[in-house]
Design a protein around this motif. Structure first.
Motif, PDB file in Angstrom:
ATOM      1  N   UNK A   1       5.367  -8.566  11.043  1.00 23.37           N
ATOM      2  CA  UNK A   1       6.860  -6.926  11.899  1.00 23.37           C
ATOM      3  C   UNK A   1       5.566  -6.045  12.242  1.00 23.37           C
ATOM      4  N   UNK A   2       6.661  -4.901  12.396  1.00 21.86           N
ATOM      5  CA  UNK A   2       6.349  -3.218  12.275  1.00 21.86           C
ATOM      6  C   UNK A   2       6.533  -2.444  10.934  1.00 21.86           C
ATOM      7  N   UNK A   3       5.657  -1.414  10.620  1.00 26.19           N
ATOM      8  CA  UNK A   3       5.776  -1.119   9.587  1.00 26.19           C
ATOM      9  C   UNK A   3       5.771   0.546  10.602  1.00 26.19           C
ATOM     10  N   UNK A   4       6.031   1.617   9.713  1.00 26.15           N
ATOM     11  CA  UNK A   4       5.634   2.667   9.261  1.00 26.15           C
ATOM     12  C   UNK A   4       5.916   3.499   8.294  1.00 26.15           C
ATOM     13  N   UNK A   5       3.827   4.420   8.472  1.00 24.45           N
ATOM     14  CA  UNK A   5       3.679   4.500   7.454  1.00 24.45           C
ATOM     15  C   UNK A   5       4.395   5.818   7.004  1.00 24.45           C
ATOM     16  N   UNK A   6       4.695   6.479   4.958  1.00 25.10           N
ATOM     17  CA  UNK A   6       5.685   6.698   4.318  1.00 25.10           C
ATOM     18  C   UNK A   6       5.219   7.424   3.985  1.00 25.10           C
ATOM     19  N   UNK A   7       4.156   6.757   2.639  1.00 26.65           N
ATOM     20  CA  UNK A   7       2.979   7.475   1.591  1.00 26.65           C
ATOM     21  C   UNK A   7       1.633   7.045   1.515  1.00 26.65           C
ATOM     22  N   UNK A   8       0.453   7.575   2.605  1.00 26.19           N
ATOM     23  CA  UNK A   8      -0.113   6.980   2.592  1.00 26.19           C
ATOM     24  C   UNK A   8      -0.979   6.123   1.807  1.00 26.19           C
ATOM     25  N   UNK A   9      -1.165   7.016   0.357  1.00 25.17           N
ATOM     26  CA  UNK A   9      -1.524   6.936  -1.183  1.00 25.17           C
ATOM     27  C   UNK A   9      -0.434   5.295  -1.443  1.00 25.17           C
ATOM     28  N   UNK A  10       0.370   5.013  -1.115  1.00 27.94           N
ATOM     29  CA  UNK A  10       0.954   4.184  -2.133  1.00 27.94           C
ATOM     30  C   UNK A  10       0.729   3.172  -1.182  1.00 27.94           C
ATOM     31  N   UNK A  11       0.807   2.781   0.235  1.00 30.08           N
ATOM     32  CA  UNK A  11       0.313   1.970   1.463  1.00 30.08           C
ATOM     33  C   UNK A  11      -1.242   1.928   0.856  1.00 30.08           C
ATOM     34  N   UNK A  12      -1.934   2.373   0.585  1.00 29.74           N
ATOM     35  CA  UNK A  12      -3.620   2.155   0.605  1.00 29.74           C
ATOM     36  C   UNK A  12      -3.869   0.907  -1.101  1.00 29.74           C
ATOM     37  N   UNK A  13      -3.401   1.648  -1.783  1.00 28.53           N
ATOM     38  CA  UNK A  13      -2.981   0.499  -2.352  1.00 28.53           C
ATOM     39  C   UNK A  13      -2.811  -0.450  -2.520  1.00 28.53           C
ATOM     40  N   UNK A  14      -1.012  -1.102  -2.224  1.00 29.85           N
ATOM     41  CA  UNK A  14      -0.409  -1.968  -1.860  1.00 29.85           C
ATOM     42  C   UNK A  14      -2.232  -3.015  -0.683  1.00 29.85           C
ATOM     43  N   UNK A  15      -2.723  -2.686  -0.182  1.00 28.65           N
ATOM     44  CA  UNK A  15      -3.510  -2.750   0.713  1.00 28.65           C
ATOM     45  C   UNK A  15      -4.877  -3.230   0.425  1.00 28.65           C
ATOM     46  N   UNK A  16      -5.300  -2.613  -0.840  1.00 32.16           N
ATOM     47  CA  UNK A  16      -6.070  -3.052  -1.967  1.00 32.16           C
ATOM     48  C   UNK A  16      -5.710  -3.662  -3.297  1.00 32.16           C
ATOM     49  N   UNK A  17      -4.550  -3.608  -3.712  1.00 32.88           N
ATOM     50  CA  UNK A  17      -4.160  -4.187  -5.111  1.00 32.88           C
ATOM     51  C   UNK A  17      -3.012  -5.680  -4.609  1.00 32.88           C
ATOM     52  N   UNK A  18      -2.343  -5.445  -3.680  1.00 30.38           N
ATOM     53  CA  UNK A  18      -1.855  -6.876  -3.523  1.00 30.38           C
ATOM     54  C   UNK A  18      -0.121  -6.404  -3.701  1.00 30.38           C
ATOM     55  N   UNK A  19       0.713  -7.057  -2.601  1.00 31.66           N
ATOM     56  CA  UNK A  19       2.204  -6.922  -3.124  1.00 31.66           C
ATOM     57  C   UNK A  19       3.072  -8.732  -3.725  1.00 31.66           C
TER      58      UNK A  19
END
Length: 235
Positions: free
Chosen positions: A200-218
């Protein structure tokens, strides 16, 4: 951090054996880091995901603190002759420059394979039990419930593109549901997982939090190919 991509040669028996078990792929991925010991409790998180784009196009993505050496995967499940000509057989990129580009308000395509679960009890008085979500409606809801803490927002569809089914208002699709059942090395029982892939498509709302998802997983089951989200430019 590093992002690595490897393509399986699905015509080879070694590739088919590996792809038959998430436990085997996990072991192969972790063997790519000579400095990591399997028994080390402080082992950094290594994420991986299989993208089965077609029968002959199965890609392995790995996000890791260190740079991996996938020579053993090339020899077992890749194209060793092509690698001998000067190309290693996989691509590894430094992830930091991309992560730094994640500004608030920017929009991206995303892909995520996850293990969407919830906790429920079948009878009053019994403890809750981890249970897989089995319908696209609840699987999408699982992802939507994590977007605020994850620093992203799933984009909505224009009003004229929305239908009546639940979830059609979002630019996200749930596909490729798989029920996995495999043995774990050194354990008596078997592991059962339900996995799905979100595009899908997403918008970045909190860059630091999204970086943690991209490097730490969900989510759960990260050792077995779940949790790794990747982004790509729109268009």
């Amino acid at each position: 951090m590093h992002l690595t991509r490897f393509r399986f040669n699905t015509a080879r028996p070694g590739a088919r054996r590996l792809l038959s078990s998430p436990q085997s792929v996990h072991a192969a991925v972790m063997s790519s880091f000579p400095d990591l010991l399997p028994t080390d409790e402080q082992t950094p998180r290594v994420l991986w995901r299989l993208d089965r784009n077609a029968a002959a196009e199965v890609l392995l993505y790995v996000v890791s603190p260190g740079r991996p050496d996938l020579t053993h995967l090339v020899e077992q499940a890749g194209w060793p002759a092509a690698a001998a000509s000067g190309t290693p057989g996989w691509q590894t990129y430094t992830y930091a420059p991309f992560l730094e580009r994640l500004d608030k308000g920017t929009t991206w395509n995303f892909r995520l394979t996850a293990n969407p679960v919830h906790y429920a009890r079948t009878k009053d008085g019994e403890p809750t039990k981890r249970t897989a979500h089995l319908t696209p409606k609840h699987q999408l809801q699982w992802l939507l419930q994590r977007q605020d803490a994850g620093g992203f927002r799933i984009l909505g569809k224009p009003q004229d593109k929305q239908l009546t089914e639940h979830g059609d208002e979002y630019q996200a699709a749930v596909r490729d549901q798989r029920s996995l059942d495999f043995g774990k090395r050194g354990a008596r029982g078997r592991i059962t997982l339900t996995t799905v892939t979100y595009d899908g498509r997403l918008e970045v709302t909190e860059p630091d939090a999204l970086r943690r998802v991209l490097t730490g997983g969900l989510g759960k089951a990260k050792a077995y190919g779940c949790g790794l989200m990747t982004l790509a430019p729109l268009g």
